[in-house]
Design an enzyme around this catalytic site. Sequence first.
Site, PDB file in Angstrom:
ATOM      1  N   LYS A  10      31.787  51.353  40.805  1.00  0.00           N
ATOM      2  CA  LYS A  10      32.353  50.703  39.620  1.00  0.00           C
ATOM      3  C   LYS A  10      31.377  50.781  38.442  1.00  0.00           C
ATOM      4  CE  LYS A  10      35.213  47.538  42.398  1.00  0.00           C
ATOM      5  NZ  LYS A  10      35.408  46.107  42.804  1.00  0.00           N
ATOM      6  N   ARG A  90      33.693  49.915  54.758  1.00  0.00           N
ATOM      7  CA  ARG A  90      33.830  48.494  54.377  1.00  0.00           C
ATOM      8  C   ARG A  90      32.646  47.682  54.888  1.00  0.00           C
ATOM      9  NH1 ARG A  90      38.005  46.432  50.958  1.00  0.00           N
ATOM     10  NH2 ARG A  90      37.999  44.530  52.180  1.00  0.00           N
ATOM     11  N   ARG A 107      27.131  45.317  48.378  1.00  0.00           N
ATOM     12  CA  ARG A 107      27.507  44.221  47.474  1.00  0.00           C
ATOM     13  C   ARG A 107      26.501  43.078  47.537  1.00  0.00           C
ATOM     14  NH1 ARG A 107      34.001  44.183  48.824  1.00  0.00           N
ATOM     15  NH2 ARG A 107      34.645  45.594  47.157  1.00  0.00           N
ATOM     16  N   HIS A 124      34.206  49.751  45.311  1.00  0.00           N
ATOM     17  CA  HIS A 124      35.521  49.524  45.916  1.00  0.00           C
ATOM     18  C   HIS A 124      35.640  50.432  47.130  1.00  0.00           C
ATOM     19  CE1 HIS A 124      39.827  49.292  46.573  1.00  0.00           C
ATOM     20  NE2 HIS A 124      39.767  50.609  46.732  1.00  0.00           N
TER      21      HIS A 124
HETATM   22  P1  DAT Z   1      37.984  44.030  48.072  1.00  0.00           P
HETATM   23  O1  DAT Z   1      37.451  44.687  46.822  1.00  0.00           O
HETATM   24  O2  DAT Z   1      36.879  43.543  48.976  1.00  0.00           O
HETATM   25  O3  DAT Z   1      38.988  44.885  48.803  1.00  0.00           O
HETATM   26  P2  DAT Z   1      40.228  42.458  47.061  1.00  0.00           P
HETATM   27  O4  DAT Z   1      41.060  43.677  47.251  1.00  0.00           O
HETATM   28  O5  DAT Z   1      40.719  41.170  47.632  1.00  0.00           O
HETATM   29  O6  DAT Z   1      38.744  42.685  47.627  1.00  0.00           O
HETATM   30  O7  DAT Z   1      39.998  42.212  45.497  1.00  0.00           O
HETATM   31  C1  DAT Z   1      39.787  43.290  44.625  1.00  0.00           C
HETATM   32  C2  DAT Z   1      38.719  42.904  43.623  1.00  0.00           C
HETATM   33  O8  DAT Z   1      39.151  41.760  42.859  1.00  0.00           O
HETATM   34  C3  DAT Z   1      37.399  42.506  44.240  1.00  0.00           C
HETATM   35  O9  DAT Z   1      36.569  43.604  44.538  1.00  0.00           O
HETATM   36  C4  DAT Z   1      36.806  41.612  43.193  1.00  0.00           C
HETATM   37  C5  DAT Z   1      38.015  40.949  42.573  1.00  0.00           C
HETATM   38  N1  DAT Z   1      38.230  39.617  43.139  1.00  0.00           N
HETATM   39  C6  DAT Z   1      38.775  39.311  44.346  1.00  0.00           C
HETATM   40  N2  DAT Z   1      38.833  37.978  44.535  1.00  0.00           N
HETATM   41  C7  DAT Z   1      38.309  37.424  43.416  1.00  0.00           C
HETATM   42  C8  DAT Z   1      38.077  36.070  42.973  1.00  0.00           C
HETATM   43  N3  DAT Z   1      38.404  35.023  43.735  1.00  0.00           N
HETATM   44  N4  DAT Z   1      37.500  35.886  41.754  1.00  0.00           N
HETATM   45  C9  DAT Z   1      37.172  36.942  40.964  1.00  0.00           C
HETATM   46  N5  DAT Z   1      37.362  38.235  41.324  1.00  0.00           N
HETATM   47  C10 DAT Z   1      37.923  38.461  42.517  1.00  0.00           C
HETATM   48 MG    MG Z   2      40.867  45.452  48.260  1.00  0.00          MG
END
Ligand code: DAT
Ligand code: MG
Length: 165
Positions: A10, A90, A107, A124
């Site tokens: 990113k 992951r 991360r 991501h």
């Molecule tokens: P991941 O990236 O681990 O697959 P995700 O698909 O649930 O997680 O969410 C996509 C992105 O959105 C994540 O990398 C960061 C953001 N995100 C997720 N939950 C969040 C939250 N509670 N507050 C702020 N950003 C969030």
């Molecule tokens: Mg995701």
Amino acid sequence: MNQQTLILIKPDGLKKSLTGNVLTRLSETKLDIVASKIVKVSRELAEQHYIMLKDKPFFDELLKYLMGEYHKKKVMALVYWGDDAIKKVRQICGSTNPEEADPVSIRGAYGRITTKGVYENIIHASANEAEAEREIKLWFQPDDVIIDMYPSKIVKDKCERRIWA
Ligand code: DAT
Ligand code: MG
């Protein structure tokens, strides 16, 4: 079982010059890189990528983050391929919330949460096979990927090229 997975480094990862570090960590998986490119992310692409989160309160900030409004307008997109690729990647990425992620993960080591609440979590990675297919087809065309992974068909403009079937 062999799988493919989409990875995005990113804009915070690129701005912080972490590309090499992230790729080195990912090389621990011994997976194959089968596609890569640098992308200037449009709002439409960011929206499509995170379409599942469109009702979340942080959606707009998330789009701005992926578009590079807080760092640099670029993302490195890659496809990794090999045995159990989705889980292996992951695992090295760590939890979504960078403050909760294992400090040894990408991360955990490099991410942060801003005072605005944006999870700047560097990377991501697709979460499952259906997500990987949708995301790879969104970010790459068949000819960008060096192996055949999903059905495609040939179209003829000036030159022949393939599109996802
Ligand atoms: P991941 O990236 O681990 O697959 P995700 O698909 O649930 O997680 O969410 C996509 C992105 O959105 C994540 O990398 C960061 C953001 N995100 C997720 N939950 C969040 C939250 N509670 N507050 C702020 N950003 C969030
Ligand atoms: Mg995701």
